[in-house]
Write an enzyme that holds these catalytic residues in place. Structure first.
Site: not given
Ligand code: NAI
Length: 261
Positions: A145, A158
């Site tokens: 991130s 985080y």
């Molecule tokens: P999201 O909430 O759509 O995706 C996160 C996914 O991780 C979900 O599908 C969830 O079911 C899964 N997850 C959570 N805990 C889990 C576990 N214990 N085991 C397996 N799966 C698990 O959010 P997003 O935005 O797609 O996030 C994806 C990555 O991108 C994360 O690491 C987040 O920190 C990172 N990120 C996102 C940003 C944004 O603005 N959306 C910015 C910077 C980083």
């Protein structure tokens, strides 16, 4: 599209939504074999499998919690059993919650560190162990991130987890470069995914975030997936141990834009 990715096998954790979903679908467009790790909606995953197959790729959904050693090792076993290889590991699963730091409970701290940091460690360890055993010059991509470098009040756990992911990436890149295994971080800025749904549903809050982005708009998950495909491909063959920020310039001090400061 990257011709060399065709037929490669990838695992994407937390792939049933947001950025992970976009990466899995992009890998499908690259005609790769994809293990779609999910924790939630199985129906959604079945639709993704069909979509990936329509692109000429292959995919299997595998339920699993990235904080469990056993589940992560099952993901690697599934890649081997279904597709006979593991070339690309994307540690994407992540969570966040907003709490002023003086009220941050140990439970919340541990939960976020467990998924974001320990989950990434386990994914890296299991994938690299497999790649070494099978002499694969694999690629590991950790979804970090902008908050691996930008401090984030109310998101202490985080920010700490993503700072940790940066050091996991840099250390492993150094350790496994002699084996030809490349380990990189992909650092998204503000991306339109479910993790931000509450924030971006308020037009004022959304405008506030946009003002922090030199390119002036909130990124699309597909724009992160494009960067992941490049890091997975041989077009990035001389790149290891970096963070590729795909953030619209967010890490470049946008408040100085226009000569302010
Ligand atoms: P999201 O909430 O759509 O995706 C996160 C996914 O991780 C979900 O599908 C969830 O079911 C899964 N997850 C959570 N805990 C889990 C576990 N214990 N085991 C397996 N799966 C698990 O959010 P997003 O935005 O797609 O996030 C994806 C990555 O991108 C994360 O690491 C987040 O920190 C990172 N990120 C996102 C940003 C944004 O603005 N959306 C910015 C910077 C980083």
């Amino acid at each position: 599209m990257y011709k060399d990715l065709e037929g490669n096998t990838a695992i994407v954790t937390g792939a049933s939504s947001g950025i992970g979903r976009a990466i899995a679908l992009r890998f499908g467009q690259e005609k790769m074999n994809v293990i779609i790790n999910y924790l939630g909606n199985e129906q959604e995953v079945q639709q993704m499998v069909s979509e990936i197959e329509s692109y000429g790729g292959k995919a299997v959904g595998v339920y699993g919690d990235v904080t469990s050693e056993e589940d992560v090792s099952k993901l690697v076993a599934a890649a081997h059993d279904h597709f006979g290889s593991l070339d690309v590991m994307v540690n994407n699963a992540g969570i966040e919650n907003e709490v002023p730091s003086e009220n941050l409970s140990l439970k919340d701290w541990r939960k976020v560190l467990d998924v974001n940091l320990t989950g990434t460690f386990l994914g890296c360890r299991e994938a690299i162990d497999y790649m070494i055993e099978h002499q694969i010059k694999g690629r590991v991509i950790n979804i970090s991130s902008v908050h691996e470098t930008i401090p984030w009040p109310h998101f202490l756990h985080y920010a700490a987890s993503k700072g940790g992911v940066k050091m996991i990436t840099e250390t492993l890149a150094l350790e496994f470069a002699p084996k030809g295994i490349r380990v990189n971080n992909l650092g998204p800025g503000a991306i339109d995914t479910p993790i931000n749904a509450a924030k971006f549903s308020d037009p004022e809050a959304k405008k506030g975030v946009e003002s922090l982005i030199p390119l002036g708009y909130i990124g699309r998950p597909e724009e992160i997936a494009a960067a992941a495909a490049w890091l997975a491909s041989s077009e990035s063959s001389y790149v290891t141990g970096i963070t590729l920020f795909a953030d619209g310039g967010m890490t470049k001090y946008p408040s100085f834009q226009g000569g302010h400061g």
